[in-house]
Motif scaffolding. Structure first.
Motif, PDB file in Angstrom:
ATOM      1  N   GLU A 175      34.485  47.387  26.640  1.00  0.00           N
ATOM      2  CA  GLU A 175      34.003  48.046  27.859  1.00  0.00           C
ATOM      3  C   GLU A 175      33.272  47.064  28.776  1.00  0.00           C
ATOM      4  O   GLU A 175      32.238  47.379  29.362  1.00  0.00           O
ATOM      5  N   ILE A 176      33.819  45.833  28.867  1.00  0.00           N
ATOM      6  CA  ILE A 176      33.250  44.819  29.756  1.00  0.00           C
ATOM      7  C   ILE A 176      34.021  44.847  31.071  1.00  0.00           C
ATOM      8  O   ILE A 176      35.257  44.794  31.068  1.00  0.00           O
ATOM      9  N   PRO A 177      33.342  44.912  32.213  1.00  0.00           N
ATOM     10  CA  PRO A 177      34.043  44.956  33.497  1.00  0.00           C
ATOM     11  C   PRO A 177      34.747  43.635  33.801  1.00  0.00           C
ATOM     12  O   PRO A 177      34.288  42.562  33.409  1.00  0.00           O
ATOM     13  N   VAL A 178      35.859  43.760  34.533  1.00  0.00           N
ATOM     14  CA  VAL A 178      36.697  42.597  34.838  1.00  0.00           C
ATOM     15  C   VAL A 178      36.943  42.533  36.343  1.00  0.00           C
ATOM     16  O   VAL A 178      37.219  43.555  36.981  1.00  0.00           O
ATOM     17  N   ILE A 179      36.843  41.320  36.888  1.00  0.00           N
ATOM     18  CA  ILE A 179      37.282  41.028  38.263  1.00  0.00           C
ATOM     19  C   ILE A 179      38.493  40.110  38.163  1.00  0.00           C
ATOM     20  O   ILE A 179      38.424  39.065  37.498  1.00  0.00           O
ATOM     21  N   PHE A 180      39.586  40.498  38.794  1.00  0.00           N
ATOM     22  CA  PHE A 180      40.804  39.683  38.739  1.00  0.00           C
ATOM     23  C   PHE A 180      40.760  38.579  39.801  1.00  0.00           C
ATOM     24  O   PHE A 180      40.322  38.793  40.942  1.00  0.00           O
ATOM     25  N   LEU A 181      41.235  37.385  39.383  1.00  0.00           N
ATOM     26  CA  LEU A 181      41.422  36.252  40.290  1.00  0.00           C
ATOM     27  C   LEU A 181      42.916  36.022  40.439  1.00  0.00           C
ATOM     28  O   LEU A 181      43.634  35.981  39.436  1.00  0.00           O
ATOM     29  N   THR A 182      43.384  35.927  41.663  1.00  0.00           N
ATOM     30  CA  THR A 182      44.813  35.704  41.840  1.00  0.00           C
ATOM     31  C   THR A 182      45.082  35.019  43.176  1.00  0.00           C
ATOM     32  O   THR A 182      44.353  35.220  44.154  1.00  0.00           O
ATOM     33  N   ALA A 183      46.104  34.191  43.163  1.00  0.00           N
ATOM     34  CA  ALA A 183      46.576  33.578  44.418  1.00  0.00           C
ATOM     35  C   ALA A 183      47.770  34.349  44.941  1.00  0.00           C
ATOM     36  O   ALA A 183      47.955  34.500  46.138  1.00  0.00           O
TER      37      ALA A 183
ATOM     38  N   VAL B  46      39.615  24.873  39.230  1.00  0.00           N
ATOM     39  CA  VAL B  46      39.171  26.179  39.743  1.00  0.00           C
ATOM     40  C   VAL B  46      38.055  26.746  38.874  1.00  0.00           C
ATOM     41  O   VAL B  46      37.056  27.264  39.379  1.00  0.00           O
ATOM     42  N   ALA B  47      38.214  26.646  37.544  1.00  0.00           N
ATOM     43  CA  ALA B  47      37.197  27.147  36.625  1.00  0.00           C
ATOM     44  C   ALA B  47      35.863  26.447  36.849  1.00  0.00           C
ATOM     45  O   ALA B  47      34.802  27.083  36.826  1.00  0.00           O
ATOM     46  N   ARG B  48      35.916  25.100  37.060  1.00  0.00           N
ATOM     47  CA  ARG B  48      34.680  24.364  37.306  1.00  0.00           C
ATOM     48  C   ARG B  48      34.012  24.801  38.607  1.00  0.00           C
ATOM     49  O   ARG B  48      32.797  24.988  38.668  1.00  0.00           O
TER      50      ARG B  48
ATOM     51  N   PRO C  24      42.114  30.710  47.479  1.00  0.00           N
ATOM     52  CA  PRO C  24      40.703  30.302  47.316  1.00  0.00           C
ATOM     53  C   PRO C  24      39.768  31.280  48.018  1.00  0.00           C
ATOM     54  O   PRO C  24      40.164  31.958  48.962  1.00  0.00           O
ATOM     55  N   PHE C  25      38.518  31.358  47.567  1.00  0.00           N
ATOM     56  CA  PHE C  25      37.564  32.294  48.150  1.00  0.00           C
ATOM     57  C   PHE C  25      36.246  31.574  48.414  1.00  0.00           C
ATOM     58  O   PHE C  25      35.926  30.555  47.800  1.00  0.00           O
ATOM     59  N   GLU C  26      35.474  32.142  49.328  1.00  0.00           N
ATOM     60  CA  GLU C  26      34.183  31.576  49.695  1.00  0.00           C
ATOM     61  C   GLU C  26      33.083  32.117  48.773  1.00  0.00           C
ATOM     62  O   GLU C  26      33.249  33.122  48.091  1.00  0.00           O
ATOM     63  N   ASP C  27      31.928  31.414  48.818  1.00  0.00           N
ATOM     64  CA  ASP C  27      30.788  31.857  48.013  1.00  0.00           C
ATOM     65  C   ASP C  27      30.387  33.294  48.351  1.00  0.00           C
ATOM     66  O   ASP C  27      30.059  34.088  47.472  1.00  0.00           O
ATOM     67  N   SER C  28      30.410  33.607  49.648  1.00  0.00           N
ATOM     68  CA  SER C  28      29.999  34.953  50.065  1.00  0.00           C
ATOM     69  C   SER C  28      30.917  36.026  49.505  1.00  0.00           C
ATOM     70  O   SER C  28      30.461  37.117  49.119  1.00  0.00           O
ATOM     71  N   GLN C  29      32.231  35.727  49.446  1.00  0.00           N
ATOM     72  CA  GLN C  29      33.175  36.688  48.879  1.00  0.00           C
ATOM     73  C   GLN C  29      32.912  36.893  47.387  1.00  0.00           C
ATOM     74  O   GLN C  29      32.926  38.018  46.885  1.00  0.00           O
TER      75      GLN C  29
ATOM     76  N   ILE D  71      34.257  27.699  40.145  1.00  0.00           N
ATOM     77  CA  ILE D  71      33.703  29.053  39.978  1.00  0.00           C
ATOM     78  C   ILE D  71      32.392  28.998  39.205  1.00  0.00           C
ATOM     79  O   ILE D  71      31.416  29.686  39.544  1.00  0.00           O
ATOM     80  N   ARG D  72      32.363  28.142  38.164  1.00  0.00           N
ATOM     81  CA  ARG D  72      31.139  27.994  37.378  1.00  0.00           C
ATOM     82  C   ARG D  72      29.968  27.560  38.277  1.00  0.00           C
ATOM     83  O   ARG D  72      28.864  28.112  38.196  1.00  0.00           O
ATOM     84  N   GLN D  73      30.230  26.574  39.109  1.00  0.00           N
ATOM     85  CA  GLN D  73      29.182  26.056  39.985  1.00  0.00           C
ATOM     86  C   GLN D  73      28.726  27.111  40.984  1.00  0.00           C
ATOM     87  O   GLN D  73      27.529  27.247  41.259  1.00  0.00           O
ATOM     88  N   GLN D  74      29.677  27.833  41.541  1.00  0.00           N
ATOM     89  CA  GLN D  74      29.322  28.891  42.486  1.00  0.00           C
ATOM     90  C   GLN D  74      28.428  29.948  41.821  1.00  0.00           C
ATOM     91  O   GLN D  74      27.421  30.389  42.394  1.00  0.00           O
ATOM     92  N   LEU D  75      28.799  30.362  40.624  1.00  0.00           N
ATOM     93  CA  LEU D  75      28.024  31.385  39.910  1.00  0.00           C
ATOM     94  C   LEU D  75      26.631  30.886  39.565  1.00  0.00           C
ATOM     95  O   LEU D  75      25.641  31.627  39.667  1.00  0.00           O
ATOM     96  N   GLN D  76      26.547  29.640  39.160  1.00  0.00           N
ATOM     97  CA  GLN D  76      25.242  29.087  38.810  1.00  0.00           C
ATOM     98  C   GLN D  76      24.339  28.989  40.036  1.00  0.00           C
ATOM     99  O   GLN D  76      23.128  29.204  39.935  1.00  0.00           O
TER     100      GLN D  76
END
Length: 379
Positions: free
Chosen positions: A76-84, A15-17, A106-111, A19-24
């Motif tokens: 003071e860094i913003p956080v987005i939670f990932l959860t199933a 999952v981490a890999r 799981p989530f799509e690139d657009s989400q 997400i990395r690819q999606q962000l890049q």
């Protein structure tokens, strides 16, 4: 979309890999990744992350919710939670950390793109708001500092303005006393009289300073009942020598006796002295035979008050907005300090009165104010 430095906290390597690819692909930089919630805070600060994608469920002693709480408190860094999935208690705890979004795996690139953009936008808006608040506080502090300096400046100028006359009288009387002592034999009776005048002027200067300090601290006047007409005549007597030297004739016919008022006697004496001094200054360019100072005390139109008026036959009021005459440091005199009328205004406002300005007939200016009569002893 602005490029951002993002850290991933996810214990599933696949999952981490992903997400990395999606962000890049979106153009972001993944500056750090860890599966350890306890290390997340130090790693995020070290990598200068601008956003953290945090899995709620992490192995180890610190889960994603606790890691997010620490990030918020320390960085003071913003956080987005990932959860199933998550139970109600975990979601409640997660909500208390005020996350910038949730992504259900799981989530799509657009989400992912939408959630990241919204989080970055919200965080930037909050930073701008905090900067504006800091700037506002700094501006308020500066305004307060300037106001304090202005009050100090006004007080210093007021004291200098008000004690100039008694100090001048003290110097003049001291010189006269020395002359009486140089006589052969010394004239001790005249010297004794001069020393009494010096003592009286010293007390008057001390009272003036006390009054001005009370006025600057807004502690309020020291109200007492006194004979207003007697005070007007007292100020006229104190000014008699200056009036004689300047060739000004005095008219006291309008000073009606018996007006007892409730006010601060020292402060009202300051007002009268300043108005008399201003009147004399206004007649400096008038031919000597035409210089008149007219003082009056009379019942006012408003029931229960008395009106004091100081009129002159001088150059009159300046053209334009005459209210500026009452502002500190505004003066029409070549060597004036611009404090006399401002002091009068402040004193009268503390007495719930005001200084009225009007042309005098046939020429000159008239300054007047009202004071409340003593209910028990007026008449």
């Amino acid at each position: 979309m602005k490029r951002a430095n993002i850290m991933i906290v996810e214990d599933d390597r696949v999952v981490a890999r992903d997400i990395r690819q999606q962000l890049q692909r979106m153009g972001h930089a993944v500056v750090a990744a860890t599966a350890d919630g306890e290390q997340a805070v130090a790693l995020a600060a070290q990598a200068r992350a601008e956003l953290v994608l945090m899995d709620i469920r992490l192995g180890g002693r610190v889960d994603g919710v606790e890691a997010a709480r620490r990030l918020r408190a320390q960085c003071e860094i913003p956080v987005i939670f990932l959860t199933a999935y998550a139970d109600d208690e975990t979601l409640r705890r997660a909500g208390e950390t005020e996350p910038y979004g949730y992504l259900l795996k799981p989530f799509e690139d657009s989400q992912l793109r939408t959630t990241v953009e919204m989080a970055l936008y919200k965080h930037a808006a909050e930073q701008r708001l905090r900067e504006s608040e800091r700037a506002l506080r700094a501006a308020e502090a500066e305004v307060a500092r300037v106001a304090q300096l202005t009050r100090m400046s006004e007080l210093a100028a007021a004291i200098a303005h008000e004690i100039n006359q008694p100090l001048a009288a003290i110097v003049a009387n001291a010189g006269a006393g020395l002359n009486w002592l140089r006589r052969d034999p010394p004239d001790l009776a005249e010297t004794r009289e001069v020393l009494q005048s010096i003592r009286a002027d010293g007390h008057r200067a001390a009272e003036t300073i006390r009054s001005l300090r009370a006025l600057s601290r807004r502690s309020g006047p020291s109200f007492a009942c006194f004979d207003l007409s007697a005070l007007v005549r007292e100020v006229a007597e104190l000014s008699r020598e200056a009036l004689r030297e300047r060739g000004v004739k005095l008219n006291l016919e309008g000073v009606v006796p018996g007006a007892r008022v409730h006010a601060d006697r020292v402060q009202i004496r300051q007002v009268l002295h300043n108005l008399v001094t201003n009147a004399m200054d206004a007649m400096a360019e008038v031919p000597a035979g035409e210089r008149w100072l007219i003082l009056s005390v009379a019942p006012a139109q408003a029931e229960g008050t008395a009106t004091v008026t100081v009129s002159d036959t001088g150059v009159g009021l300046p053209a334009g907005d005459t209210r500026r005459l009452l502002e500190p440091f505004f003066t029409t005199k070549a060597h004036g300090m611009g404090m006399g009328l401002a002091i009068c205004r402040g004193i009268l406002e503390a007495h719930e009165s005001r200084l009225a300005l009007a042309p005098s007939t046939p020429r000159g200016a008239a300054f007047s104010f009202e004071l409340r009569l003593d209910d028990l002893k007026s008449g």
